[in-house]
Write a protein that holds these residues in place. Structure first.
Motif, PDB file in Angstrom:
ATOM      1  N   ARG A 113      52.426  36.225  40.234  1.00 30.96           N
ATOM      2  CA  ARG A 113      52.664  36.210  41.689  1.00 30.96           C
ATOM      3  C   ARG A 113      51.358  36.099  42.453  1.00 30.96           C
ATOM      4  O   ARG A 113      51.274  35.418  43.472  1.00 30.96           O
ATOM      5  CB  ARG A 113      53.419  37.466  42.143  1.00 30.96           C
ATOM      6  CG  ARG A 113      54.894  37.418  41.804  1.00 30.96           C
ATOM      7  CD  ARG A 113      55.705  38.544  42.441  1.00 30.96           C
ATOM      8  NE  ARG A 113      55.130  39.861  42.177  1.00 30.96           N
ATOM      9  CZ  ARG A 113      54.938  40.794  43.104  1.00 30.96           C
ATOM     10  NH1 ARG A 113      55.241  40.562  44.364  1.00 30.96           N
ATOM     11  NH2 ARG A 113      54.436  41.973  42.789  1.00 30.96           N
ATOM     12  N   ALA A 114      50.315  36.756  41.961  1.00 30.33           N
ATOM     13  CA  ALA A 114      49.010  36.688  42.620  1.00 30.33           C
ATOM     14  C   ALA A 114      48.449  35.275  42.572  1.00 30.33           C
ATOM     15  O   ALA A 114      47.968  34.756  43.585  1.00 30.33           O
ATOM     16  CB  ALA A 114      48.038  37.669  41.963  1.00 30.33           C
ATOM     17  N   VAL A 115      48.500  34.650  41.415  1.00 32.23           N
ATOM     18  CA  VAL A 115      47.994  33.283  41.268  1.00 32.23           C
ATOM     19  C   VAL A 115      48.765  32.343  42.189  1.00 32.23           C
ATOM     20  O   VAL A 115      48.171  31.518  42.896  1.00 32.23           O
ATOM     21  CB  VAL A 115      48.061  32.834  39.798  1.00 32.23           C
ATOM     22  CG1 VAL A 115      47.826  31.334  39.667  1.00 32.23           C
ATOM     23  CG2 VAL A 115      47.053  33.618  38.948  1.00 32.23           C
ATOM     24  N   THR A 116      50.069  32.470  42.202  1.00 32.29           N
ATOM     25  CA  THR A 116      50.896  31.622  43.069  1.00 32.29           C
ATOM     26  C   THR A 116      50.535  31.824  44.535  1.00 32.29           C
ATOM     27  O   THR A 116      50.365  30.855  45.285  1.00 32.29           O
ATOM     28  CB  THR A 116      52.392  31.917  42.841  1.00 32.29           C
ATOM     29  OG1 THR A 116      52.720  31.606  41.476  1.00 32.29           O
ATOM     30  CG2 THR A 116      53.273  31.109  43.771  1.00 32.29           C
ATOM     31  N   ALA A 117      50.387  33.068  44.959  1.00 35.53           N
ATOM     32  CA  ALA A 117      50.066  33.361  46.357  1.00 35.53           C
ATOM     33  C   ALA A 117      48.708  32.791  46.751  1.00 35.53           C
ATOM     34  O   ALA A 117      48.558  32.216  47.833  1.00 35.53           O
ATOM     35  CB  ALA A 117      50.092  34.867  46.590  1.00 35.53           C
ATOM     36  N   LEU A 118      47.728  32.933  45.877  1.00 37.15           N
ATOM     37  CA  LEU A 118      46.396  32.412  46.191  1.00 37.15           C
ATOM     38  C   LEU A 118      46.398  30.888  46.243  1.00 37.15           C
ATOM     39  O   LEU A 118      45.738  30.292  47.099  1.00 37.15           O
ATOM     40  CB  LEU A 118      45.375  32.928  45.181  1.00 37.15           C
ATOM     41  CG  LEU A 118      45.109  34.434  45.237  1.00 37.15           C
ATOM     42  CD1 LEU A 118      44.207  34.856  44.094  1.00 37.15           C
ATOM     43  CD2 LEU A 118      44.534  34.844  46.584  1.00 37.15           C
TER      44      LEU A 118
END
Length: 127
Positions: A113-118
């Protein structure tokens, strides 16, 4: 804010707390980020989980994301931009900076989720 390049670093990290007044631990630094911070109230350690002091209170299961640097001290809003993107995605973080750049730790379960958000915020992320 210009587009940032963020690298997901290998390995599982831990955030550890040693009691007030503890001597600063000597830890190897060749295999990843190691940060030791001392305040009047505690000694905090961020390092690969395998090398944090055994006697510390440990919170494990973190992954490290590092902004490619070096970053100039005159740059503003880098951490705010990253933290805002992660907050909007509901991803808790532990933020820290070094002389050259900024680092964010997220729980391993939140890494995707962090990678996607960034990425959705316009950053280049190398996982």
């Amino acid at each position: 804010m210009k587009r940032l390049t963020v690298d997901v670093r290998p390995g599982e990290y831990a955030i550890a707390k040693l009691p007030q007044g503890s001597p600063l631990p000597s830890l190897p630094t060749s295999d990843g980020l190691v940060s030791v911070t001392s305040t009047p109230d505690e000694v905090s350690v961020v390092a690969l989980a395998a090398i944090v002091p055994a006697e510390a209170k440990v919170d494990g299961g973190w992954r490290l994301l590092t902004v490619r640097g070096p970053l100039e001290f005159t740059l503003t809003g880098i951490m705010a931009s990253l933290a805002g993107s992660l907050a909007a995605a509901g991803v808790p973080l532990y933020a820290m900076s070094t002389y050259n750049t900024d680092h964010i730790l997220v729980k391993a379960v939140d890494l995707d989720r962090a990678v996607t958000a960034l990425r959705e915020a316009g950053n280049e992320v190398h996982a």
